[in-house]
Design a protein around this motif. Structure first.
Motif, short mmCIF file in Angstrom:
data_model
loop_
_atom_site.label_atom_id
_atom_site.label_comp_id
_atom_site.label_asym_id
_atom_site.label_seq_id
_atom_site.Cartn_x
_atom_site.Cartn_y
_atom_site.Cartn_z
N LYS A 9 8.46 73.78 20.50
CA LYS A 9 9.40 73.66 19.38
C LYS A 9 10.07 74.99 19.06
O LYS A 9 9.41 76.00 18.82
CB LYS A 9 8.67 73.15 18.12
CG LYS A 9 9.60 72.82 17.00
CD LYS A 9 10.46 71.66 17.42
CE LYS A 9 11.50 71.33 16.38
NZ LYS A 9 12.37 70.26 16.81
N ILE A 11 13.54 76.50 16.66
CA ILE A 11 14.56 76.17 15.67
C ILE A 11 15.59 77.29 15.63
O ILE A 11 15.31 78.42 16.02
CB ILE A 11 13.96 75.97 14.26
CG1 ILE A 11 13.27 77.26 13.77
CG2 ILE A 11 13.03 74.78 14.22
CD1 ILE A 11 12.96 77.28 12.30
N GLU A 15 18.46 77.96 10.26
CA GLU A 15 17.87 76.82 9.57
C GLU A 15 16.64 77.22 8.76
O GLU A 15 16.21 76.47 7.89
CB GLU A 15 17.46 75.74 10.57
CG GLU A 15 18.61 75.10 11.29
CD GLU A 15 18.14 74.08 12.32
OE1 GLU A 15 16.95 73.72 12.33
OE2 GLU A 15 18.97 73.66 13.13
N THR A 58 12.39 74.33 6.78
CA THR A 58 13.75 74.50 7.27
C THR A 58 14.68 73.62 6.43
O THR A 58 14.23 72.92 5.52
CB THR A 58 13.87 74.10 8.75
OG1 THR A 58 13.64 72.71 8.89
CG2 THR A 58 12.88 74.88 9.62
N TYR A 63 7.53 71.97 9.10
CA TYR A 63 6.71 72.01 10.30
C TYR A 63 5.34 72.61 10.01
O TYR A 63 5.24 73.59 9.27
CB TYR A 63 7.38 72.87 11.39
CG TYR A 63 8.70 72.34 11.85
CD1 TYR A 63 8.77 71.40 12.88
CD2 TYR A 63 9.89 72.81 11.30
CE1 TYR A 63 10.00 70.92 13.32
CE2 TYR A 63 11.12 72.34 11.74
CZ TYR A 63 11.16 71.40 12.74
OH TYR A 63 12.37 70.93 13.18
#
Length: 85
Positions: A9, A11, A15, A58, A63
């Motif tokens: 993962k 990002i 964000e 975010t 998360y």
């Protein structure tokens, strides 16, 4: 720029709102209510199968990451410093 949160993962750094140590979930009524709301809205994502150590907020999701908040914070600070150049 991107921040790796663990597992596969990543990002966009734009964000990112906040990075918390997971202990905040146990010690703060406000954070408990926030996580409960995000769960109800299906905005929670657990990264990997390892024990979670941090909570990343975010724009669209929350998360649970197996990477510590201090490590993620260092990554974010590095990216922010790099963007100022």
């Amino acid at each position: 720029m991107f921040i790796h949160l663990g597992g596969e993962k990543m990002i966009r750094s734009s964000e990112l709102i906040a990075i918390f140590d997971l202990s905040i979930e146990k010690t703060s009524k406000i954070s408990k209510a926030f996580v409960a709301s995000a769960t109800k809205e299906h905005r929670i994502e657990v990264i990997g199968e390892e024990e979670s150590k941090s909570l990343i907020v975010t724009l669209n999701k929350v998360y649970y990451s197996p990477i510590s908040a201090s490590t993620l914070g260092k990554r974010a600070r590095y990216l922010l410093a790099d963007q100022k150049i």
